[in-house]
Design a protein around this motif. Sequence first.
Motif, PDB file in Angstrom:
ATOM      1  N   PHE A  28      31.413  38.323  41.189  1.00  0.00           N
ATOM      2  CA  PHE A  28      32.294  37.012  40.332  1.00  0.00           C
ATOM      3  C   PHE A  28      32.873  36.157  41.253  1.00  0.00           C
ATOM      4  O   PHE A  28      33.411  36.263  41.978  1.00  0.00           O
ATOM      5  CB  PHE A  28      33.643  38.337  39.585  1.00  0.00           C
ATOM      6  CG  PHE A  28      34.098  36.457  38.546  1.00  0.00           C
ATOM      7  CD1 PHE A  28      33.458  36.832  37.427  1.00  0.00           C
ATOM      8  CD2 PHE A  28      35.357  36.250  39.330  1.00  0.00           C
ATOM      9  CE1 PHE A  28      34.338  35.398  36.541  1.00  0.00           C
ATOM     10  CE2 PHE A  28      36.129  35.226  38.310  1.00  0.00           C
ATOM     11  CZ  PHE A  28      35.004  35.371  36.260  1.00  0.00           C
ATOM     12  N   ASP A  30      33.817  32.014  39.487  1.00  0.00           N
ATOM     13  CA  ASP A  30      34.744  30.564  38.763  1.00  0.00           C
ATOM     14  C   ASP A  30      34.718  30.119  38.981  1.00  0.00           C
ATOM     15  O   ASP A  30      35.392  29.184  40.220  1.00  0.00           O
ATOM     16  CB  ASP A  30      34.955  31.573  37.170  1.00  0.00           C
ATOM     17  CG  ASP A  30      36.680  31.644  38.044  1.00  0.00           C
ATOM     18  OD1 ASP A  30      37.390  31.582  39.088  1.00  0.00           O
ATOM     19  OD2 ASP A  30      37.349  31.861  36.957  1.00  0.00           O
ATOM     20  N   GLN A 143      34.181  47.124  40.895  1.00  0.00           N
ATOM     21  CA  GLN A 143      33.988  46.338  38.969  1.00  0.00           C
ATOM     22  C   GLN A 143      34.460  46.931  37.811  1.00  0.00           C
ATOM     23  O   GLN A 143      34.192  45.716  37.223  1.00  0.00           O
ATOM     24  CB  GLN A 143      31.987  47.577  38.726  1.00  0.00           C
ATOM     25  CG  GLN A 143      31.527  46.301  40.922  1.00  0.00           C
ATOM     26  CD  GLN A 143      30.109  46.975  40.959  1.00  0.00           C
ATOM     27  OE1 GLN A 143      30.089  48.137  40.031  1.00  0.00           O
ATOM     28  NE2 GLN A 143      29.268  47.175  41.434  1.00  0.00           N
ATOM     29  N   ASN A 147      35.852  43.595  35.937  1.00  0.00           N
ATOM     30  CA  ASN A 147      35.443  43.682  34.520  1.00  0.00           C
ATOM     31  C   ASN A 147      36.864  43.081  33.222  1.00  0.00           C
ATOM     32  O   ASN A 147      36.590  42.474  32.678  1.00  0.00           O
ATOM     33  CB  ASN A 147      34.106  44.841  33.942  1.00  0.00           C
ATOM     34  CG  ASN A 147      33.324  43.728  34.997  1.00  0.00           C
ATOM     35  OD1 ASN A 147      32.525  43.229  34.349  1.00  0.00           O
ATOM     36  ND2 ASN A 147      32.694  45.205  35.304  1.00  0.00           N
ATOM     37  N   LEU A 150      38.723  39.951  33.694  1.00  0.00           N
ATOM     38  CA  LEU A 150      38.170  38.788  33.209  1.00  0.00           C
ATOM     39  C   LEU A 150      38.710  38.173  32.139  1.00  0.00           C
ATOM     40  O   LEU A 150      39.202  36.554  32.092  1.00  0.00           O
ATOM     41  CB  LEU A 150      37.026  38.761  32.483  1.00  0.00           C
ATOM     42  CG  LEU A 150      36.194  39.633  34.393  1.00  0.00           C
ATOM     43  CD1 LEU A 150      34.756  39.294  34.171  1.00  0.00           C
ATOM     44  CD2 LEU A 150      36.054  38.014  35.107  1.00  0.00           C
TER      45      LEU A 150
END
Length: 170
Positions: A28, A30, A143, A147, A150
Amino acid sequence: MPLLFSTIKALPTPLDDHLAKNALQPYFRDALAAPVSQLQLTPSQLQYAIFNYLPNWVNKLMWLRNKLVKIAGFNVTESNMVPPSDDLQVGDQAGFLTVIKKLDDEIISYADDKHMTFYLSVKKCENTVVVSSLVNQKTRIGQIYVNCILPFHYFIARIVINNAIKANRI
């Protein structure tokens, strides 16, 4: 009605910065950009000014998170480990992170356990700070965890950056 975090801008995923070369699938990533009015601040001081003033409710959520994920084998810190100074050096602890690279315009920290490796970059670009994160998910549990958190990550990252802006710390 103005947007809640109108001064904070989500950026496209950086593909050529220091974190990008550490990305391993699945991951992930950002990046958020925010204005800086305290132009004399270094990346280290910006990191300190943003992340060392977490709201109490965030600290309580982190305490609960630590209790829950410790059972699944995640590394957790038992204390906040606030750095003694805003002049972070390679090897210093900053919260649950360890500083691994310090450049004139950027500071990079990370935390690692068997489920994931988390990286944080705070980069100063003239009158803007770019806060970027990378999470390499090593296991299925990693994982699932990413998720699940987030929505919290999205909101909390913007809250702490916005609070630093409102308090004129950055």
